[in-house]
Design a protein around this motif. Structure first.
Motif, PDB file in Angstrom:
ATOM      1  N   GLY A 277       2.268   4.198  -3.940  1.00  0.00           N
ATOM      2  CA  GLY A 277       3.232   3.249  -4.481  1.00  0.00           C
ATOM      3  C   GLY A 277       3.503   2.106  -3.518  1.00  0.00           C
ATOM      4  N   ARG A 278       2.716   2.026  -2.432  1.00  0.00           N
ATOM      5  CA  ARG A 278       2.939   0.999  -1.416  1.00  0.00           C
ATOM      6  C   ARG A 278       1.739   0.057  -1.325  1.00  0.00           C
ATOM      7  N   LEU A 279       1.990  -1.133  -0.820  1.00  0.00           N
ATOM      8  CA  LEU A 279       0.922  -2.079  -0.535  1.00  0.00           C
ATOM      9  C   LEU A 279       0.621  -2.045   0.954  1.00  0.00           C
ATOM     10  N   GLY A 280      -0.598  -2.543   1.312  1.00  0.00           N
ATOM     11  CA  GLY A 280      -1.022  -2.440   2.712  1.00  0.00           C
ATOM     12  C   GLY A 280      -0.652  -3.620   3.578  1.00  0.00           C
ATOM     13  N   CYS A 281      -0.532  -4.805   2.971  1.00  0.00           N
ATOM     14  CA  CYS A 281      -0.214  -5.991   3.774  1.00  0.00           C
ATOM     15  C   CYS A 281       0.284  -7.092   2.825  1.00  0.00           C
ATOM     16  N   PRO A 282       0.832  -8.167   3.358  1.00  0.00           N
ATOM     17  CA  PRO A 282       1.329  -9.233   2.479  1.00  0.00           C
ATOM     18  C   PRO A 282       0.260  -9.771   1.524  1.00  0.00           C
ATOM     19  N   GLU A 283      -0.988  -9.848   2.001  1.00  0.00           N
ATOM     20  CA  GLU A 283      -2.072 -10.383   1.179  1.00  0.00           C
ATOM     21  C   GLU A 283      -2.341  -9.495  -0.047  1.00  0.00           C
ATOM     22  N   CYS A 284      -1.996  -8.217   0.046  1.00  0.00           N
ATOM     23  CA  CYS A 284      -2.196  -7.292  -1.070  1.00  0.00           C
ATOM     24  C   CYS A 284      -1.532  -7.810  -2.353  1.00  0.00           C
ATOM     25  N   TYR A 285      -0.451  -8.580  -2.213  1.00  0.00           N
ATOM     26  CA  TYR A 285       0.216  -9.106  -3.409  1.00  0.00           C
ATOM     27  C   TYR A 285      -0.724 -10.014  -4.191  1.00  0.00           C
ATOM     28  N   ASN A 286      -1.655 -10.697  -3.504  1.00  0.00           N
ATOM     29  CA  ASN A 286      -2.676 -11.474  -4.210  1.00  0.00           C
ATOM     30  C   ASN A 286      -3.772 -10.578  -4.746  1.00  0.00           C
ATOM     31  N   THR A 287      -4.222  -9.665  -3.890  1.00  0.00           N
ATOM     32  CA  THR A 287      -5.325  -8.785  -4.273  1.00  0.00           C
ATOM     33  C   THR A 287      -5.000  -8.008  -5.551  1.00  0.00           C
ATOM     34  N   PHE A 288      -3.795  -7.450  -5.616  1.00  0.00           N
ATOM     35  CA  PHE A 288      -3.449  -6.579  -6.739  1.00  0.00           C
ATOM     36  C   PHE A 288      -2.545  -7.275  -7.751  1.00  0.00           C
ATOM     37  N   ARG A 289      -2.596  -8.605  -7.748  1.00  0.00           N
ATOM     38  CA  ARG A 289      -1.697  -9.403  -8.575  1.00  0.00           C
ATOM     39  C   ARG A 289      -1.624  -8.928 -10.022  1.00  0.00           C
ATOM     40  N   ASP A 290      -2.803  -8.689 -10.630  1.00  0.00           N
ATOM     41  CA  ASP A 290      -2.825  -8.340 -12.055  1.00  0.00           C
ATOM     42  C   ASP A 290      -2.137  -7.002 -12.322  1.00  0.00           C
ATOM     43  N   ILE A 291      -2.387  -6.049 -11.444  1.00  0.00           N
ATOM     44  CA  ILE A 291      -1.765  -4.736 -11.625  1.00  0.00           C
ATOM     45  C   ILE A 291      -0.256  -4.844 -11.437  1.00  0.00           C
ATOM     46  N   LEU A 292       0.126  -5.649 -10.449  1.00  0.00           N
ATOM     47  CA  LEU A 292       1.536  -5.702 -10.071  1.00  0.00           C
ATOM     48  C   LEU A 292       2.404  -6.423 -11.093  1.00  0.00           C
ATOM     49  N   GLU A 293       1.807  -7.399 -11.748  1.00  0.00           N
ATOM     50  CA  GLU A 293       2.624  -8.301 -12.552  1.00  0.00           C
ATOM     51  C   GLU A 293       3.509  -7.556 -13.549  1.00  0.00           C
ATOM     52  N   ALA A 294       2.859  -6.708 -14.361  1.00  0.00           N
ATOM     53  CA  ALA A 294       3.621  -5.999 -15.381  1.00  0.00           C
ATOM     54  C   ALA A 294       4.578  -4.991 -14.754  1.00  0.00           C
ATOM     55  N   ALA A 295       4.113  -4.345 -13.680  1.00  0.00           N
ATOM     56  CA  ALA A 295       4.953  -3.340 -13.029  1.00  0.00           C
ATOM     57  C   ALA A 295       6.217  -3.977 -12.468  1.00  0.00           C
ATOM     58  N   LEU A 296       6.053  -5.144 -11.856  1.00  0.00           N
ATOM     59  CA  LEU A 296       7.219  -5.828 -11.274  1.00  0.00           C
ATOM     60  C   LEU A 296       8.232  -6.166 -12.354  1.00  0.00           C
ATOM     61  N   GLU A 297       7.718  -6.550 -13.510  1.00  0.00           N
ATOM     62  CA  GLU A 297       8.627  -6.908 -14.590  1.00  0.00           C
ATOM     63  C   GLU A 297       9.441  -5.698 -15.030  1.00  0.00           C
TER      64      GLU A 297
END
Ligand SMILES: [Zn+2]
Ligand SMILES: [Zn+2]
Lengths: 358, 182
Positions: free
Chosen positions: B99-119
């Motif tokens: 459930g964690r990301l590895g570094c700040p850049e991960c927010y770009n790498t996993f953008r598509d997965i994260l988008e809906a989850a963040l919402e």
């Protein structure tokens, strides 16, 4: 100063959030705000090598020192140099999280001498800074933590994205990276069986409620912590306002519940307070659960003027010092569970000598 | 301890309820807890909305709430092509397991997965709070970033046993530290 001396110095110094007075502190014990921050271009602790953890820690320690954001008398504890019980003691004092004390190399706590603010380095994020004040005063606490944030930012490049805000290891904290919470003593709602409905209402509003002591959401001592869940899409002020509004309502519900108990159920309440006092004043074997619940009992008594020596701060302090790491510190040696219950009873009897039941 | 619902898996989620001053604990495995709240988002056990509780736990123990949010976001594990973060080598699997990301850049790498989850997790999709100060005239953060980069380089040089270069980088690090401390 070695670690033992540093811990002694914490214990000697007045703890602001326990011993100072604050707004609504008959019900609200303390207000806390935590901010998560990370350093640009650097892996979060979960993906960092031991060397990277140490480098990050060194950089943050330097920045804290240079910015002087925690004052010249701040104390620094490097986790790998602390014993298990020293770590537990910091946890009991609410300076670190349980996740944090499980960590070793690269983790450190820097704390202001009066414990009103501190920084965990390499917890889940590179930086978790917190400010903690007595009573219900989130706006004040926000000012304090915001100042610390601003002075650190002058020395550290924080990972920030214009759309997502401050970037954190767990996406549940992204955005403001802010967790604001208030610790409330709600015996009136518990005794009148209204706590369930209150918790239901609060969680529907997207806020979290959890017990302070015990595992998970256990509620020993009738102490509850209410905090925000969402960190993205609202500003810090909006979050604080929304949370604060709910806290205000809870405080007034608690007051009403206490008044109703006095009016309709006076003997039930008196009995509850009296028995709590009896246990704490006369027990020779006292478990932490029994101690917390009885302390809750005399705290209402104190709030309602049922004791001639009004001393909320002694009760607050006992809420903290009856826990195992503190007991062992006072005893000066490791104690078995049975020995702790005996030592706890004797310490509490002693501390309460000055209370008179009227 | 076994899950109260399926009686098969280990219970990892413990929900405390208080009724008339009596405490009772319900023990659930991540799967059952997610299923219960997924079937019926309004369902509450003992006054705690489970979905809320899960989100709450993501803070500490992570996973179920976050995974559930990932699934609600329509990301079925099967159709997902594994991603790797170019900056820190964190993978989709790492994200899913912790459930964690590895570094700040991960927010770009996993953008598509994260988008809906963040919402699902938050009250909005865009940050509207505090920004780092516009006081960028201060050179200290830049020096600090430089320091971190040199330290990374030093680590790599030592691993490759290029000690001469490492010594030079170490000198530069010491210089930088002096400059920062000033
Ligand atoms: Zn199950
Ligand atoms: Zn990454």
């Amino acid at each position: 100063m070695d670690n033992k001396q540093k811990i002694d110095s914490l214990l000697k110094h007045k703890v602001s959030w326990l011993e100072d007075s604050g707004p609504d502190d008959d019900i609200a014990i303390s207000s806390r705000i935590r901010l998560a921050r990370n350093i640009k271009g650097t892996p979060f602790p979960i993906a960092a090598s031991p060397d990277q953890l140490n480098n990050t820690r060194g950089a943050i320690q330097m920045a804290v020192e240079k910015s002087n954001c925690l004052g010249a008398s701040a104390l620094c504890f490097e986790m790998e140099k602390l014993s298990r019980w020293e770590r537990e003691l910091l946890l009991e004092r609410r300076l670190v999280s349980s996740e944090f004390i499980a960590r070793d190399g690269g983790a450190a706590l820097i704390v202001k001498r009066n414990e009103s603010a501190g920084i965990m380095i390499n917890e889940e994020d590179h930086i978790r800074m917190q400010a903690l004040s007595p009573g219900f005063q989130l706006d004040e606490v926000w000012k304090i933590i915001s100042r610390i944030d601003a002075s650190l930012e002058k020395h550290l490049p924080f990972a920030y994205d214009s759309k997502l805000g401050y970037l954190t290891s767990c996406p549940t904290n992204v955005g403001t990276g802010m967790r604001a919470s208030v610790m409330l003593h709600l015996p009136g709602l518990v005794l009148s069986s209204q706590i369930n409905a209150a918790i239901q209402g609060i969680s529907k509003l997207g806020l979290a409620v959890r017990g302070i002591f015990g595992e998970g959401s256990d509620n020993q001592g009738n102490l509850f912590q209410v905090s925000n869940q969402s960190t993205l899409g609202e500003s810090e002020q909006q979050i604080i306002e929304r949370l604060g509004g709910v806290i205000k309502q809870l405080i007034s519900h608690e007051k009403n519940a206490r008044l109703t108990l006095i009016e309709k159920n006076q003997y039930f309440l008196l009995d509850h307070v009296g028995r709590s006092y009896g246990i704490l004043r006369h027990a020779y074997v006292l478990s932490s659960e029994e101690a917390l619940n009885s302390l809750s009992g005399i705290r209402i008594g104190v709030d309602m003027g049922m004791f001639s020596t009004v001393d909320l701060h002694t009760v607050n302090e006992l809420f903290l010092t009856i826990h195992p790491a503190h007991l062992q510190k006072f005893a000066g040696k490791e104690l078995s569970a049975e020995e702790r219950d005996i030592f706890r009873a004797s310490m509490v009897r002693d501390r309460l000598k000055k209370f008179k039941n009227t | 301890m076994l899950c109260d619902s399926c009686k098969k898996n280990d219970a990892t989620i413990h929900i405390q309820e208080i009724i008339n001053g009596q405490k009772k604990t319900i023990h659930l495995c991540g799967e059952c807890a997610a299923k219960k709240s997924g079937d019926n988002p309004a369902m509450e056990i003992g006054g705690f909305n489970i979905a809320e509780m899960l989100y709450n736990l993501t803070e500490k123990l992570n996973i179920p709430g976050f995974q559930q949010a990932l699934q609600q976001g329509g990301i079925a594990p099967a159709q997902e092509k594994p991603l790797v973060c170019p900056a820190c080598n964190w993978t989709t699997e790492g994200l899913r397991n912790t459930g964690r990301l590895g570094c700040p850049e991960c927010y770009n790498t996993f953008r598509d997965i994260l988008e809906a989850a963040l919402e699902n997790m938050h009250r909005g999709k865009l940050h509207v709070g505090k920004k780092p100060g516009s006081d960028s005239s201060d050179e200290s953060p830049r020096l600090m970033l430089e320091l971190m980069n040199y330290q990374k380089e030093l680590e790599e040089l030592i691993q490759r046993e290029e000690y001469e270069k490492a010594a030079k980088v170490r000198d530069m690090i010491n210089e930088l530290k002096k400059k920062i401390k000033k």
